[in-house]
Design a protein around this motif. Structure first.
Motif, mmCIF file in Angstrom:
data_model
loop_
_atom_site.group_PDB
_atom_site.id
_atom_site.type_symbol
_atom_site.label_atom_id
_atom_site.label_comp_id
_atom_site.label_asym_id
_atom_site.label_seq_id
_atom_site.Cartn_x
_atom_site.Cartn_y
_atom_site.Cartn_z
ATOM 1 N N ILE A 49 0.833 -1.205 0.000
ATOM 2 C CA ILE A 49 0.000 0.000 0.000
ATOM 3 C C ILE A 49 0.868 1.256 0.000
ATOM 4 C CG2 ILE A 49 -1.853 1.239 1.197
ATOM 5 C CD1 ILE A 49 -2.600 -1.539 0.063
ATOM 6 N N VAL A 74 -7.507 2.114 1.523
ATOM 7 C CA VAL A 74 -7.778 1.136 0.475
ATOM 8 C C VAL A 74 -8.860 0.158 0.903
ATOM 9 C CG1 VAL A 74 -5.466 1.218 -0.538
ATOM 10 C CG2 VAL A 74 -5.957 -0.417 1.290
ATOM 11 N N LEU A 76 -9.769 -3.796 -0.312
ATOM 12 C CA LEU A 76 -9.267 -4.931 -1.079
ATOM 13 C C LEU A 76 -10.219 -6.115 -0.963
ATOM 14 C CD1 LEU A 76 -5.530 -4.989 0.158
ATOM 15 C CD2 LEU A 76 -6.478 -3.680 -1.755
ATOM 16 N N GLU A 83 -7.576 -4.895 -5.604
ATOM 17 C CA GLU A 83 -8.029 -3.588 -5.124
ATOM 18 C C GLU A 83 -9.438 -3.258 -5.631
ATOM 19 O OE1 GLU A 83 -6.514 0.900 -5.858
ATOM 20 O OE2 GLU A 83 -5.020 -0.462 -4.973
ATOM 21 N N ARG A 86 -9.345 2.982 -3.933
ATOM 22 C CA ARG A 86 -8.250 3.625 -3.210
ATOM 23 C C ARG A 86 -8.501 5.119 -3.175
ATOM 24 N NH1 ARG A 86 -2.014 3.042 -3.173
ATOM 25 N NH2 ARG A 86 -2.519 0.861 -3.568
#
Length: 370
Positions: A49, A74, A76, A83, A86
């Motif tokens: 990250i 983020v 995930l 992802e 973000r």
């Protein structure tokens, strides 16, 4: 004896399923789950990250959320590490996030508390405290005319209670020093430690104090609540048990070699916490006597989680450890190579941990994603 009786209470409040929406898994911050993890877990995936992720990760609806000191938030896919979204903010994040009812809540090191849409990261509202926010948030359910509420502490010495949907200030409670940890909730009580060396027990509806319990030193971590008792560790080498109803100190152990910076994990019989003397210490819930100690290679600021018969904990020696909860024996370890200070999350037999290399790791049965 009261503690002995309470130890026999059923385990209905422990985390059972795939959700880990708040720091330590549940609002009582007990740090315990019935889920089993493999004794030799494999690295399933690693996602970098950026920055450092001291607040760890939380999980809801199969999505993992985390935030970094580079201002990156983020979401995930928990199974693959792919992802979902973000966002990058101008301020750093050190606190663990909270997910509740489709919202993502987290405080920043510049004192801004954010409410985001958990589905896409879009901002819903923000609230400005007067100093940094390093501890996580928790929530209280709606009651009568009172809406769902969000609670968090700040270095401005206050614990804040905000409306979950609009960020409106409902009440605040002032202490005499910084608040560094996450508040714990049991019933209508909110419990947290402060750098004023006190354990504060508040009425959740009004924010009025029920008890202020003086401890040996300032509390840099969070308390864990189980069966009407708060277990709290502090910077004065003390691990203590406090009755929530009376505010009475039930026992205190100061045998550790250095400061506690972690939230204890509480099983049916033990209280387990990491210490800056490089050890993980397990004490008996009934009397506070030492049951076992495990020595890591450096300090243990990571707050342990108990999953089934295993203790999961990181260390600033760069390793994630799996210990036998009965005797503290090392079962497995994995060298990340950078300090681990976050508390793990566990879901579906998978361990999620963040580290000082700016990455999120997933460990479980199987093999690493190609």
């Amino acid at each position: 004896m009261k503690i002995a009786a309470l130890i026999l209470v059923s385990m209905t409040l422990m985390v059972r399923g795939s959700e880990w929406p708040v720091y330590r898994g549940e609002r009582n911050l007990r740090g315990m789950t019935r889920e089993q993890v493999p004794d030799a877990p494999q690295l399933l995936w690693r996602v970098e990250i950026g920055g450092h992720l001291p607040g760890g990760a939380i999980l809801s609806g199969g999505i993992l959320y985390s935030a970094s000191t580079k201002g990156i938030v983020v979401a995930l896919d928990a199974d693959t590490g792919d992802e979902r979204w973000r966002r990058t903010f101008t301020e750093p994040f050190e606190a663990p996030p909270l997910v509740h009812d489709g919202w993502l809540y987290l405080g920043s090191a510049d004192g801004t508390f954010h409410a985001l849409d958990a589905a896409n990261g879009e901002s819903r509202w923000s609230f400005a405290a007067d100093d940094r926010i390093l501890g996580g948030a928790t929530w209280l359910p709606a009651a009568g005319d009172t809406p769902t509420r969000i609670l968090f502490g700040s270095y401005d010495t206050k614990l804040y209670c905000l409306g979950a949907e609009d960020g409106k200030l409902l009440w605040s409670y002032a202490t005499e020093n910084f608040i560094n940890g996450t508040p714990a909730v049991e019933g209508n009580r909110v419990v947290f430690g402060g750098c004023d060396s006190r354990l504060h027990i508040l009425d959740a509806t009004t924010g009025q104090p029920l008890h202020k319990v003086l401890l040996a030193e300032y509390v840099a971590s969070s308390p864990a609540l189980a069966d009407g008792i708060a277990y709290v560790a502090n910077y004065g080498r003390e691990l203590a048990a406090v009755d929530l109803e009376s505010g009475k100190l039930l026992w205190s152990n100061v045998e550790s070699g250095d400061a506690y910076f972690t939230t204890p994990a509480v099983t049916e019989t033990q209280v387990i916490a990491g210490n800056r003397d490089r050890h993980v210490h397990a004490l008996s819930r009934q009397e506070g006597k030492l049951v076992w100690s495990f020595r890591a290679r450096h300090t243990v600021d990571s707050s342990p989680i108990v999953a089934g018969e295993r203790v999961i904990v990181g260390s600033t020696d760069g390793r994630l450890y799996l210990l036998d909860a009965a005797n503290g024996r090392e079962v497995w370890s994995y060298l990340v190579g950078k300090p681990i200070v976050a508390s793990p999350a566990v879901s579906g037999g998978v361990i999620y941990i963040t580290a000082g290399d700016g990455a999120i790791y997933a460990f479980g049965e199987g093999s690493e994603k190609p």
